[in-house]
Scaffold this motif. Structure first.
Motif, PDB file in Angstrom:
ATOM      1  N   ARG A 199       0.857  -1.194   0.000  1.00 20.60           N
ATOM      2  CA  ARG A 199       0.000   0.000   0.000  1.00 20.60           C
ATOM      3  C   ARG A 199       0.892   1.242   0.000  1.00 20.60           C
ATOM      4  O   ARG A 199       1.596   1.494   0.979  1.00 20.60           O
ATOM      5  CB  ARG A 199      -0.903   0.001   1.230  1.00 20.60           C
ATOM      6  N   ASP A 237      -6.291  -0.227  -5.990  1.00 19.64           N
ATOM      7  CA  ASP A 237      -6.640   1.152  -5.660  1.00 19.64           C
ATOM      8  C   ASP A 237      -5.839   2.085  -6.568  1.00 19.64           C
ATOM      9  O   ASP A 237      -4.627   1.912  -6.721  1.00 19.64           O
ATOM     10  CB  ASP A 237      -6.314   1.429  -4.184  1.00 19.64           C
ATOM     11  N   GLU A 262      -5.341  -1.167  -1.584  1.00 18.31           N
ATOM     12  CA  GLU A 262      -5.901  -0.698  -0.319  1.00 18.31           C
ATOM     13  C   GLU A 262      -6.148  -1.909   0.567  1.00 18.31           C
ATOM     14  O   GLU A 262      -6.397  -3.019   0.084  1.00 18.31           O
ATOM     15  CB  GLU A 262      -7.211   0.073  -0.578  1.00 18.31           C
TER      16      GLU A 262
END
Length: 364
Positions: A260, A290, A296
């Motif tokens: 992430r 994402d 995410e």
């Protein structure tokens, strides 16, 4: 009885991998693999013919067959079987057959804890040993089980490709919760970096196993065999680390790692924290594509009956215990998580798009 002539390296059984990474592969295990697996478990379990072992694990899977059933057969103890698994039925069998040992996977221990309202330690005085494998056992589940049943769950680690054997929290040695124990007798464990070099204690890398329980190869899949078997070492695809005493901790499957915004998030670490929430029965943490962060962090959660919890509440609770970038932003609440025949939660069956649409994304 007639004896079937065979060589030690003759293929005795072909078991199929659970297919968590694509098409299941047929793992060829030899007569010697099967015998060596029981030999490595006998000293660490300290079983005798007076033991009464019980399980709801399917016997077509390496853990139920090669580790539990075969070790019981070699010992001459008894084996109580339950199919399909149902937590209250498992507790009833435990009490009825006065079981001394029990084998399961994490979802089973958790379900038994939630079903155990009418059962207490006095029902299970004779239970001295519980063994867990198949997936990582949350430390909180282990602690609660020990408290409720006055019996420790000993965690081990192995793959179909290693006849279910690699490491185990030996009953004769110090138990280290959160680890899968040291290498079993006869096996060697190495943790290596991306260049294939062994790393120091406390450093995360990919786990490799060598020893007499390693498979002959994948049936009719020479490229896959060459990919995973090198110089007798099995490449596991699992990320882990060894401590100074040689105890292995499995951090996660390499392919489950979430990246992430450039930061590594190990789903298992987040799941460990979420399992501490009193209303959560099952949880899987997965990465969802994402546009901004690349991936995410999402949590798919099954709550105990009657519990009400929002994504906002859960996120606020998780923020206290985790670094900000590890806290799930997406939450999906479900009745139950998808599981394979062994009771293992199947992350590949979780629909990432459905999470994005159905889930309550909670503020930055």
């Amino acid at each position: 009885a007639s004896v079937h002539d065979h060589a030690p390296d003759d293929t005795a059984i072909i078991l199929y991998t659970s297919g968590t990474t694509g098409r299941p592969k047929g793992v060829e295990l030899t007569a010697a693999n099967l015998l060596d697996t029981t030999s490595s478990f006998l000293p660490v379990l300290a079983l005798t013919e007076d033991d009464r072992f019980g399980t709801a694990l399917p016997l077509f899977h390496v853990y139920g067959q090669a580790v539990v059933m075969n070790t019981v057969l070699v010992t001459g103890s008894s084996l109580s079987l339950l199919s399909p698994f149902e937590p209250t039925a498992m507790l009833d069998m435990l009490r009825r057959d006065r079981l001394t040992a029990l084998a399961g996977v994490p979802t089973m221990w958790n379900a038994m804890l939630h079903a155990a309202a009418d059962f207490g330690p006095s029902d299970f005085v004779q239970l001295r040993l519980a063994t867990s494998g198949g997936a990582s056992l949350p430390v909180e589940v282990m602690r609660a089980f020990n408290e409720r049943f006055d019996c420790a769950i000993l965690e081990g680690y192995g793959l179909t490709e290693s006849t279910g054997a690699a490491t185990f929290n030996d009953i004769n040695r110090e138990q280290k919760a959160g680890t899968v124990g040291p290498a079993l007798p006869g096996s060697l464990i190495e943790v290596r970096d991306v260049m294939g070099e062994p790393v120091a204690a406390g450093v995360v890398g990919e786990v490799f196993i060598k020893g007499p329980t390693i498979m002959k190869g994948y049936r009719n899949r020479p490229e896959a065999t060459a990919e995973d078997l090198r110089d007798g070492w099995l490449k596991t695809g699992d990320l882990g680390m060894l401590d100074e005493d040689g105890y292995l901790s499995i951090v996660d499957r390499a392919k489950d790692l979430i990246i992430r915004g450039g930061y590594n998030v190990y789903p298992r670490e987040v799941e460990e924290v979420l399992y501490e929430h009193p209303d959560i029965v099952e949880v899987a943490v997965v990465g969802v594509p994402d546009d901004h962060f690349g991936e995410e962090v999402a949590a798919v959660v099954a709550l105990r009956p009657g519990a009400e919890l929002t994504g906002e509440q859960l996120r606020a609770w998780a923020k206290v215990q985790l670094s900000a970038y590890k806290v799930p932003r997406l939450y999906q609440f479900v009745e139950a998580l998808p599981k394979g025949a062994t009771g293992k939660i199947l992350k590949r069956e979780i629909d990432r798009d459905a999470i994005r649409q159905a889930s309550i994304g909670v503020g930055a």
